[in-house]
Design an enzyme around this catalytic site. Structure first.
Site, PDB file in Angstrom:
ATOM      1  N   ASN A  32       0.823  -1.222   0.000  1.00  0.00           N
ATOM      2  CA  ASN A  32       0.000   0.000   0.000  1.00  0.00           C
ATOM      3  C   ASN A  32       0.856   1.270   0.000  1.00  0.00           C
ATOM      4  OD1 ASN A  32       0.964   0.197   2.615  1.00  0.00           O
ATOM      5  ND2 ASN A  32      -1.053   0.142   3.604  1.00  0.00           N
ATOM      6  N   ASN A  35       4.728   2.962   3.757  1.00  0.00           N
ATOM      7  CA  ASN A  35       6.069   3.130   4.323  1.00  0.00           C
ATOM      8  C   ASN A  35       7.144   2.784   3.298  1.00  0.00           C
ATOM      9  OD1 ASN A  35       7.763   3.885   6.454  1.00  0.00           O
ATOM     10  ND2 ASN A  35       8.046   1.758   7.095  1.00  0.00           N
ATOM     11  N   ASN A 100      -2.668  -3.041  12.506  1.00  0.00           N
ATOM     12  CA  ASN A 100      -2.047  -3.292  11.209  1.00  0.00           C
ATOM     13  C   ASN A 100      -1.338  -4.645  11.170  1.00  0.00           C
ATOM     14  OD1 ASN A 100      -1.156  -2.155   8.507  1.00  0.00           O
ATOM     15  ND2 ASN A 100       0.820  -2.617   9.424  1.00  0.00           N
ATOM     16  N   SER A 125      10.565 -11.846  14.125  1.00  0.00           N
ATOM     17  CA  SER A 125      11.593 -10.952  14.642  1.00  0.00           C
ATOM     18  C   SER A 125      12.216 -11.514  15.908  1.00  0.00           C
ATOM     19  CB  SER A 125      10.965  -9.584  14.933  1.00  0.00           C
ATOM     20  OG  SER A 125      11.808  -8.786  15.729  1.00  0.00           O
ATOM     21  N   TYR A 150       5.578  -3.524  19.225  1.00  0.00           N
ATOM     22  CA  TYR A 150       6.007  -4.176  17.979  1.00  0.00           C
ATOM     23  C   TYR A 150       6.367  -5.638  18.243  1.00  0.00           C
ATOM     24  CZ  TYR A 150       9.130  -5.755  14.297  1.00  0.00           C
ATOM     25  OH  TYR A 150       9.729  -6.506  13.320  1.00  0.00           O
ATOM     26  N   LYS A 154       4.555  -9.405  16.932  1.00  0.00           N
ATOM     27  CA  LYS A 154       5.212 -10.560  16.320  1.00  0.00           C
ATOM     28  C   LYS A 154       4.952 -11.828  17.132  1.00  0.00           C
ATOM     29  CE  LYS A 154       6.936  -8.546  12.730  1.00  0.00           C
ATOM     30  NZ  LYS A 154       6.411  -8.869  11.384  1.00  0.00           N
ATOM     31  N   PHE A 180      17.096 -10.783  12.693  1.00  0.00           N
ATOM     32  CA  PHE A 180      17.805  -9.929  13.620  1.00  0.00           C
ATOM     33  C   PHE A 180      17.873  -8.533  12.975  1.00  0.00           C
ATOM     34  CE2 PHE A 180      17.903 -13.921  15.466  1.00  0.00           C
ATOM     35  CZ  PHE A 180      18.156 -13.742  16.813  1.00  0.00           C
ATOM     36  N   ILE A 219      23.197   8.236  20.174  1.00  0.00           N
ATOM     37  CA  ILE A 219      23.263   6.847  20.627  1.00  0.00           C
ATOM     38  C   ILE A 219      22.448   6.755  21.908  1.00  0.00           C
ATOM     39  CG2 ILE A 219      24.783   5.042  21.516  1.00  0.00           C
ATOM     40  CD1 ILE A 219      26.964   6.152  19.678  1.00  0.00           C
ATOM     41  N   ASP A 300      13.906  -0.676  23.938  1.00  0.00           N
ATOM     42  CA  ASP A 300      15.147  -1.285  23.465  1.00  0.00           C
ATOM     43  C   ASP A 300      15.615  -2.404  24.395  1.00  0.00           C
ATOM     44  OD1 ASP A 300      15.449   0.127  21.143  1.00  0.00           O
ATOM     45  OD2 ASP A 300      16.829   1.612  21.969  1.00  0.00           O
TER      46      ASP A 300
END
Length: 339
Positions: A32, A35, A100, A125, A150, A154, A180, A219, A300
Site C-alpha cells: 500500500n 512506508n 495493522n 523478529s 512491535y 510478532k 535480527f 546513541i 530497546d
C-alpha cells in the site's frame, strides 16, 4: 511459479523480490506504499531488466486480496512482510501496530484458506525473545514478555500461525523466520533502506549523518550491561537475509519441512555494539561521524544476537557478508540517493 510478496516494495521485501526473480520465481508484489516509495519499482526494473507485477492495495482489505489471487492465478506461496516495524514508534502508537500487524495477518490467512494457497513464509523478529537470560538465543530459547508493542505483535502473529496450523481443517504450512537486524543495500545501489522521514533504525541514521542530512547521531544509552555500555545487536546484510527467504520458500514447495510450522533464526551469530558499528562505518568509508550519547530509548533490549546453527544445518543458509562490507554498501546507497 508465482510467489506473492506482501510489503514487497519495502526494504527487505524489495531485496527478496530480486532474489526470487533471480532464482526463477515470479514475484508478485502487494503493497500500500504507506512506508515505501514507488521509486523502488524503478530500482527493481533496473536490476532485473523487466517490470515486477505490483498491486497497490492494503493487506487488510480482504476483497482486494481475493481479487489479486484470482487475477494472478497459480500463486504457490506467500511471503508476508507487510507490517509496521519501528520499535520506538510502536511505543507511541500501540493500537496502530496491533491493528495493522495482527489484522493484516488474520485477513491474509483467511484469504489464503479461501484461495487454497497453503505455503507461508512469515516475517517474524528476534524481538519475540524479549530480554533473554542467555546469549546467543536459539529457536528453543523461551520467549519472554516483549519490550515493545512491535515485539508483542510478532509474538501474537506467531501464536496465530501455530493455532491456525493446529486447527482440524488446516492445510497451512509455515516457516517463521526470526530476523535480527538487517542493514546494507543491493550491490547495484538501486535499492536499499529508504526511511520516510526521520529514520528509526541505526544505519540509515548513520549514513544520513555522514551525508550531512542529519546534524548528529544520538546513541540511545551507554550504561547497558554490555562491553562498551551500548546496545548489542546481530547485524545481517539485507541480501543475505533475502536469500534465507528463497531457501524457506523452496523448502515449503518441496515439502521437506519436518513440521507444519518451522522456526529459524536468521542472523550472523555474532553481536556488535552500536559503538562498534559507528567505528566500523568510519573505517569502511573514511567518514567521521558526529555523534553524542543520549538517554535510553523505551522498548530497546540491551543485547541480543542469534545462534544461527539451525538455519545452517536444516535450512542450508549461512550469511556471507561482513559488517564492514554491509556498512560500505549502505554508504554507497546513500551516495546514490544524493545523486
Amino acid at each position: 511459479m508465482k510467489i506473492l510478496v506482501t510489503g514487497g516494495a519495502g526494504y527487505i521485501g524489495s531485496h527478496t523480490v530480486v532474489e526470487l526473480a533471480q532464482a526463477g520465481y515470479e514475484p508478485v508484489i502487494v503493497d500500500n506504499f504507506s512506508n515505501s516509495a514507488t521509486s523502488v519499482l524503478d530500482g527493481l526494473r533496473a536490476i532485473l531488466g523487466h517490470d515486477v507485477t505490483c498491486h497497490r492495495i492494503d493487506c487488510g482489505n480482504a476483497e482486494a486480496l481475493h481479487q489479486v489471487f484470482k487475477a494472478e492465478g497459480n500463486i504457490q506461496g506467500v511471503i508476508h512482510f507487510a507490517a509496521f516495524k519501528a520499535v520506538g514508534e510502536s511505543v507511541q502508537k500501540p493500537l496502530a501496530y496491533f491493528d495493522n500487524n495482527v489484522g493484516s495477518l488474520l485477513t491474509l490467512l483467511e484469504v489464503m484458506k479461501d484461495e487454497g494457497v497453503t505455503n507461508l513464509v512469515f516475517s517474524s523478529s528476534c524481538t519475540v525473545y524479549g530480554i533473554p537470560d542467555q546469549l546467543p538465543v536459539t529457536e528453543a530459547t523461551p520467549t519472554k514478555p516483549a519490550s515493545s508493542p512491535y515485539g508483542r505483535t510478532k509474538q501474537m502473529c506467531e501464536d496465530i500461525v501455530h493455532d491456525t496450523s493446529g486447527a482440524a481443517d488446516n492445510t497451512l504450512h509455515t516457516i517463521l523466520l526470526r530476523y535480527f537486524n538487517p542493514i546494507g543495500a543491493h550491490e547495484s545501489a538501486r535499492i536499499g533502506e529508504l526511511p520516510l522521514g526521520t529514520p528509526n533504525n541505526l544505519v540509515p541514521f548513520i549514513t544520513q549523518t555522514a551525508a550531512g542530512i542529519r546534524e548528529k547521531l544520538t546513541i540511545f544509552g551507554n550504561d547497558y550491561d554490555t562491553p562498551d555500555g551500548t546496545n548489542v545487536r546481530d547485524y545481517i546484510h539485507v541480501v543475505d537475509l533475502a536469500k534465507a527467504h528463497i531457501a524457506a520458500v523452496q523448502r515449503l514447495l518441496d515439502r521437506r519441512a519436518s513440521d507444519i510450522v518451522e522456526t529459524f533464526n536468521v542472523g550472523t551469530g555474532h553481536g556488535n555494539s552500536v559503538l562498534e558499528v559507528v567505528k566500523t562505518f568510519e573505517e569502511a568509508t573514511g567518514q567521521k561521524l558526529n555523534y553524542s550519547i543520549g538517554p535510553r530509548r523505551v522498548g530497546d533490549v540491551p543485547a541480543i544476537y542469534a545462534d544461527a546453527t539451525k538455519a545452517a544445518e536444516v535450512l542450508g543458509f549461512k550469511t556471507t557478508t561482513s559488517l564492514r562490507d554491509s556498512l560500505a554498501s549502505a554508504w554507497k546507497w546513500q551516495l546514490a540517493l544524493g545523486k
